[in-house]
Structure formats: C-alpha cells, structure tokens
Design a protein around this motif. Structure first.
Motif, short mmCIF file in Angstrom:
data_model
loop_
_atom_site.label_atom_id
_atom_site.label_comp_id
_atom_site.label_asym_id
_atom_site.label_seq_id
_atom_site.Cartn_x
_atom_site.Cartn_y
_atom_site.Cartn_z
N GLU A 7 -62.27 -123.19 24.99
CA GLU A 7 -60.88 -123.09 24.57
C GLU A 7 -60.06 -122.61 25.76
OE1 GLU A 7 -60.30 -121.43 20.41
OE2 GLU A 7 -62.36 -120.78 20.79
N LEU A 8 -58.85 -123.14 25.87
CA LEU A 8 -57.95 -122.79 26.96
C LEU A 8 -56.53 -122.73 26.42
CD1 LEU A 8 -57.47 -122.34 30.05
CD2 LEU A 8 -57.16 -124.83 30.21
N TYR A 9 -55.83 -121.62 26.68
CA TYR A 9 -54.49 -121.44 26.14
C TYR A 9 -53.53 -120.99 27.25
CZ TYR A 9 -57.04 -121.71 21.79
OH TYR A 9 -57.86 -122.14 20.76
N ALA A 10 -52.35 -121.59 27.25
CA ALA A 10 -51.27 -121.21 28.17
C ALA A 10 -50.49 -120.08 27.50
CB ALA A 10 -50.37 -122.39 28.47
N ILE A 11 -50.79 -118.85 27.86
CA ILE A 11 -50.35 -117.69 27.10
C ILE A 11 -48.84 -117.52 27.11
CG2 ILE A 11 -50.44 -115.17 27.02
CD1 ILE A 11 -52.90 -116.63 25.89
N LYS A 12 -48.17 -117.80 28.20
CA LYS A 12 -46.73 -117.53 28.26
C LYS A 12 -45.94 -118.38 27.27
CE LYS A 12 -46.58 -115.73 32.97
NZ LYS A 12 -46.06 -115.89 34.35
N LYS A 13 -46.36 -119.63 27.08
CA LYS A 13 -45.65 -120.48 26.13
C LYS A 13 -46.36 -120.57 24.78
CE LYS A 13 -47.60 -124.97 27.56
NZ LYS A 13 -47.27 -126.32 28.05
N ASP A 14 -47.58 -120.07 24.70
CA ASP A 14 -48.37 -120.16 23.47
C ASP A 14 -49.14 -118.86 23.25
OD1 ASP A 14 -49.75 -121.09 21.23
OD2 ASP A 14 -51.26 -122.16 22.42
N PRO A 15 -48.43 -117.74 23.04
CA PRO A 15 -49.11 -116.44 22.90
C PRO A 15 -49.99 -116.32 21.66
CG PRO A 15 -46.78 -116.23 22.38
CD PRO A 15 -46.97 -117.60 22.95
N GLU A 16 -49.76 -117.16 20.65
CA GLU A 16 -50.59 -117.12 19.45
C GLU A 16 -51.81 -118.03 19.55
OE1 GLU A 16 -47.79 -117.90 16.27
OE2 GLU A 16 -47.53 -115.73 15.97
N MET A 35 -52.31 -121.42 19.74
CA MET A 35 -52.33 -122.47 18.73
C MET A 35 -52.73 -123.83 19.28
SD MET A 35 -51.48 -120.75 16.05
CE MET A 35 -50.99 -121.96 14.81
N GLU A 36 -52.51 -124.06 20.59
CA GLU A 36 -52.81 -125.36 21.18
C GLU A 36 -53.93 -125.21 22.20
OE1 GLU A 36 -50.72 -129.00 23.75
OE2 GLU A 36 -49.60 -127.16 23.31
N ASN A 37 -55.09 -125.77 21.88
CA ASN A 37 -56.25 -125.68 22.75
C ASN A 37 -56.16 -126.75 23.85
OD1 ASN A 37 -58.70 -125.34 23.98
ND2 ASN A 37 -59.92 -126.08 22.26
N LEU A 38 -55.85 -126.31 25.06
CA LEU A 38 -55.68 -127.23 26.19
C LEU A 38 -57.00 -127.70 26.77
CD1 LEU A 38 -52.77 -125.36 28.01
CD2 LEU A 38 -52.60 -127.31 26.44
N ALA A 39 -58.10 -127.09 26.33
CA ALA A 39 -59.41 -127.53 26.83
C ALA A 39 -59.71 -128.96 26.42
CB ALA A 39 -60.50 -126.59 26.31
N GLN A 40 -59.03 -129.46 25.43
CA GLN A 40 -59.23 -130.83 24.97
C GLN A 40 -58.31 -131.81 25.69
OE1 GLN A 40 -58.38 -130.16 20.84
NE2 GLN A 40 -60.42 -129.35 20.40
N ASN A 41 -57.49 -131.30 26.60
CA ASN A 41 -56.52 -132.12 27.34
C ASN A 41 -57.07 -132.36 28.74
OD1 ASN A 41 -54.33 -133.06 28.88
ND2 ASN A 41 -52.84 -131.92 27.62
N LYS A 42 -57.29 -133.62 29.10
CA LYS A 42 -57.89 -133.96 30.39
C LYS A 42 -57.04 -133.50 31.58
CE LYS A 42 -60.71 -137.89 28.91
NZ LYS A 42 -61.96 -137.13 29.19
N ASP A 43 -55.75 -133.31 31.35
CA ASP A 43 -54.88 -132.83 32.43
C ASP A 43 -55.28 -131.43 32.90
OD1 ASP A 43 -53.46 -135.17 32.24
OD2 ASP A 43 -51.82 -134.31 31.05
N TYR A 44 -56.05 -130.73 32.08
CA TYR A 44 -56.43 -129.36 32.40
C TYR A 44 -57.91 -129.24 32.77
CZ TYR A 44 -51.89 -127.90 30.66
OH TYR A 44 -50.53 -127.72 30.48
N ASP A 45 -58.58 -130.37 33.00
CA ASP A 45 -60.01 -130.33 33.30
C ASP A 45 -60.32 -129.53 34.56
OD1 ASP A 45 -60.70 -131.71 31.06
OD2 ASP A 45 -61.13 -133.62 32.07
N VAL A 46 -59.52 -129.70 35.60
CA VAL A 46 -59.77 -129.01 36.86
C VAL A 46 -59.59 -127.50 36.67
CG1 VAL A 46 -58.97 -128.69 39.24
CG2 VAL A 46 -59.14 -130.99 38.27
N LEU A 47 -58.52 -127.10 36.01
CA LEU A 47 -58.28 -125.68 35.76
C LEU A 47 -59.38 -125.10 34.88
CD1 LEU A 47 -56.55 -123.10 35.83
CD2 LEU A 47 -55.29 -124.03 33.86
#
Length: 483
Positions: A402-411, A413-425
């Motif tokens: 699971e990966l979350y962008a805390i500043k815009k998503d403090p709760e 809610m959106e798991n960025l680990a499923q987004n290929k744009d964030y694979d490198v990070l």
C-alpha cells in the motif's frame, strides 16, 4: 541535583485527537495551553499501533521488532533491555507512575520487581462522573502521593498514564455530558450517521477527562513552584479505539499528538520533523545529562527543542519506521498480522507480509483486533446487507503493498501501489525499508518471523482463536457476535 529538570510524561490511552490540532469536538484547554507555551509536533509516530508494544518502545528507545516478546500484545516483558525510568533512578531521580504504565501484559514472570514504567501510585481513588465508565483512579491525588515520597530537592520523572479514552463507554455518555453531534467530523471510512457521531462523542468526552486531570497535575506543579523546572510531554500510545484506526497501520493510528513544553524551550512553535516514539527515552536521558545506551536507535529531541525554528529543523529527521506483529487473538492458530511501514514527509508505504489474513482478526471471531463498539456494528450491519464500501476500508483483506500520498490523502483512501506511475517510488521505498529492517536485525525480514508467533500470550485461553470457535457464539446478520 536541584539543577536537574523534572519530567512529566502524560500519555493518554487511545487518543488521536487534541484541540491544539484543530479538533473541535474535544475540549482540551490545558493541552492547548501547553501547545502555546511549548512545541507542537505535526509528525510524531508510534512504532506499533497497540498499547503494550507502543509503550515498550517508549520505555526502551527501540524499534518494536527489536523487542522480542514485547513486540506483541498481552506479552511477557523481557528483562534484558535498558529502561529509561531505571536509568534515571540510578542517576538520582524519583520515579513513579499512576494509572496505566506499561501494559497490558505480565512483567513479573521475567523477574522485574515493578512495572517497567516505575513504582506504582494508584491507591487514591475518586467517584467518576455519572453515566460514564471513566476510571476510579484519582490521578491528581496519586501525583500528590508521589511528590510526598520524594526527597527534598530531588528531581523526578513521573508517568501520568491516563486510562482514558480507552473503551468501554456507556453508549451516549458524550451527548449526556454536553457533546454535540454536529461538532464531529466523521472520517471518510465510516458511515456518517447519528450512531457513529455519538460514538465519537463518547470518545471525545473521555479525552476531555484526560485533559482535566492533566490540569490538576499542572496546578500542583505551580503550587509547589516546580512548573518552570519541569518538561511536560503530552502524547498517546496509539490512535482512537475505532475500526481502521487502533491496531491498524494507517496515518490516523500511527501519527499521534505530541506536545513538549518547558520554559527552557522557546514556545509557540510547530515542528514538521518526523519523530518517533523511540526518541522519547534518549530525550529523557539527555535532559538528565546521561549517556544514551548504544542499543537505543532512538535520537534525542533536544536539538529540536533547543532550536528557535519552526517547520523542519533537522533535515535528517525525515523518516519514521513502524511495524506490528500479533495483537489480540482472532486468527487460525492465533497467528499475527505482520506489517512494516516507512513514512516520509510525503508518503506512507505499507508492506503487509501476510495479505491472505484478515488485518483485524477473522470474521468467525468477530474481528477481535477491533473493540466492539457502535461504529463497528454499523459497518458490519451494512456489510451483512451487501454494502461493502466501509467494510472493505476497515475489516476486509488488504494487498501486500500500500502506498499513500499523505498530504493530499491523509485518511489513506487511495492506494497508489496499484498505480503503475508510482512503481519506481514504491520499489525505492520498499528497498529503503528493507535496508532499515536488516540494519536493525528485524527477524521478520531476516527469515525468522515465525518467532513472533511463538511467544506466549500472557492472558487466559478464553481470548484464543480456538475458544472463539467453540464458545457461545451465534451468527447474526452475516457476522458473529458474542452473547
């Protein structure tokens, strides 16, 4: 010894919210005043989101996975770690606690002669507010007893361990005592209705009690002329006792209130450095002028406290690491739910080592790592009716990463680990986390994670998975509930 600063460590039990952080449904004037005269931390992180392991990290200055049995909940506390109360006592400090010290668990079996938090002062009691389940412990009078036991001029370190706002509550106690449903902000992962709002009001009322008792202790410090010579630390062990918060690995349970106030530090400052509960023990030792044991990976916060800056003070304080293993029983063979996390200024990366397990315990045991409460009942009733939205956020299975962008998503809610744009990070954060776990000799990453499952559970068998399957349980509307 008169030049030594006293230390008052005020720790609430399961509190995510304080007025100083902008929460309007709690009333915490004493905490808020300390924030004005002191230093408020925006990014303070527990090491493990459950009472016993969190408090163990506070006492030892060590990561939760370094603590053997003490990494788990309801454990036997090992006797082979440096404890800051013991080290301060050896240096001449008067040591004690009231309310809840380290726990829940058993410290006697390992040969310790007292609770790891120090000598207990819990004899004085009071009559709690009507229509509440607030503790009968009189924290203020017990602080008086503690002070009476110290020698003239002796510095002290006192642990005010309020048992509030830990559950159970009397349903509706918050509204009964004047809380208003409309003042509550309901998290996006809860249904927004009066029952949930009332549950949050019950919780808020007991946070107010923590603040009120803290006010009594502060009044005593002023009365005896020790206020200007005392470092006051206000925090909580883990987050609010609600689904997806307490015991779970999201921002609302990991990122906790922290305020530190003393005239020796420039006040009315807000700090954004990432700090950890492993930093408390080194800080207290540093305040006392003592050497910090090499075994403690935590770092003293004195550099931040003695600074006059706001925002980010120390650029090296830009990571926090968290983990969990076995909490309350509720899975086949009493297995835990191993997780490790890394938090940066912008992201929270979570690695769930056993994604096939339910994070809050199994459905057939009624999700035992989440306290029974009206909010839990609401979510599970909706789930039984086929509405899985809130269930998936709170009790459902989770992916390995699971990966979350805390500043815009403090709760979270959106798991960025499923987004290929964030694979490198995502990969970079995993490798950084792995490197830290190897460096700190985490058994889970070194291939010996089963050791955490082998530690004895310091509680009776009625809390085991086997009991939950064979006890008096009935199926109700798609989930099970004890009768």
């Amino acid at each position: 010894m008169k030049d030594k600063l006293n230390i008052l460590f005020a720790i609430a039990d399961d509190a995510s919210h304080m007025g100083a952080y902008g929460h309007k449904f709690v009333h915490t004037p004493h905490v808020d005043q300390l924030a004005k005269t002191g230093v408020l931390f925006n990014n303070a992180f527990t090491t493990n989101p459950k009472c016993a392991p969190s408090r163990a990290s506070i006492l030892t200055g060590m990561h939760t996975w370094q603590l053997k049995e003490a990494c788990t909940h309801f454990c036997y506390f090992p006797n082979d770690f440096h404890l800051y109360p013991d080290l301060l006592e050896e240096a001449g400090y008067h040591i004690g606690y009231t309310g809840k010290g380290w726990g829940p668990g058993n410290w006697e079996r390992s040969g310790l002669i007292r609770n790891p938090a120090g000598n207990a002062y819990n004899k004085m009691t009071l009559t709690p507010p009507e229509h509440s389940l607030i503790s009968t412990i009189d924290y203020v009078r017990n602080f008086d007893m503690f002070l009476e036991a110290r020698e003239d001029g002796q510095p002290f370190c006192f642990w005010y361990g309020c048992k509030e706002p830990h559950r159970k509550y009397i349903e509706g106690e918050g509204v009964y005592h004047g809380k208003k449903l409309e003042d509550v902000t309901v998290p996006a992962y809860f249904p927004d209705n009066d029952k949930v709002r009332s549950d949050l009001c019950d919780y808020a009322f007991e946070i107010d009690w923590f603040d009120k008792q803290l006010g009594g202790i502060i009044n005593k410090l002023e009365e005896i002329g020790e206020m200007d010579n005392t470092v006051i630390v206000v925090t909580s062990d883990n987050g609010a006792p609600f689904p997806r918060i307490k015991g779970q690995m999201y921002e609302q349970d990991l990122n906790l209130p922290l305020i530190i106030s003393c005239p020796a530090f420039k006040g009315n400052r807000v700090i954004d450095d990432l700090v950890s509960f492993i930093d408390f023990a080194p800080t207290f030792l540093d305040i006392a002028g003592l050497d910090i044991p090499k075994e403690m990976p935590g770092k003293s916060l004195l550099d931040v406290l003695l600074s006059e800056r706001d925002g980010f003070v120390n650029p090296q304080r830009n990571r926090a690491y968290m983990g969990r293993e076995r909490h309350d029983m509720g899975r086949a063979e009493d297995k835990g739910y191993p997780v490790r996390c890394i938090r940066t200024p912008d992201y929270l990366y979570i690695h769930n080592f056993e994604p096939s397990r339910y994070p809050s315990g199994n459905p057939e045991t009624y999700y035992t790592n989440c306290a029974n409460c009206p909010t839990k009942e609401e979510i599970l009733h909706l789930h039984a009716k086929g509405d899985n939205c809130y269930y998936n956020y709170t009790f459902g299975l989770r992916p390995q990463e699971e990966l979350y962008a805390i500043k815009k998503d403090p709760e979270c809610m959106e798991n960025l680990a499923q987004n290929k744009d964030y694979d490198v990070l995502k990969k970079a954060l995993y490798l950084e986390l792995k490197e830290k776990l190897i460096e700190t000799r985490d058994p889970r990453i070194l291939g010996n994670g089963d050791v955490f499952e082998s530690y004895a559970y310091a509680k009776d068998a009625k809390h085991s998975w086997a009991h939950h399957l064979t006890g008096d349980w009935v199926r109700m509307g798609g989930y099970v509930k004890e009768t």
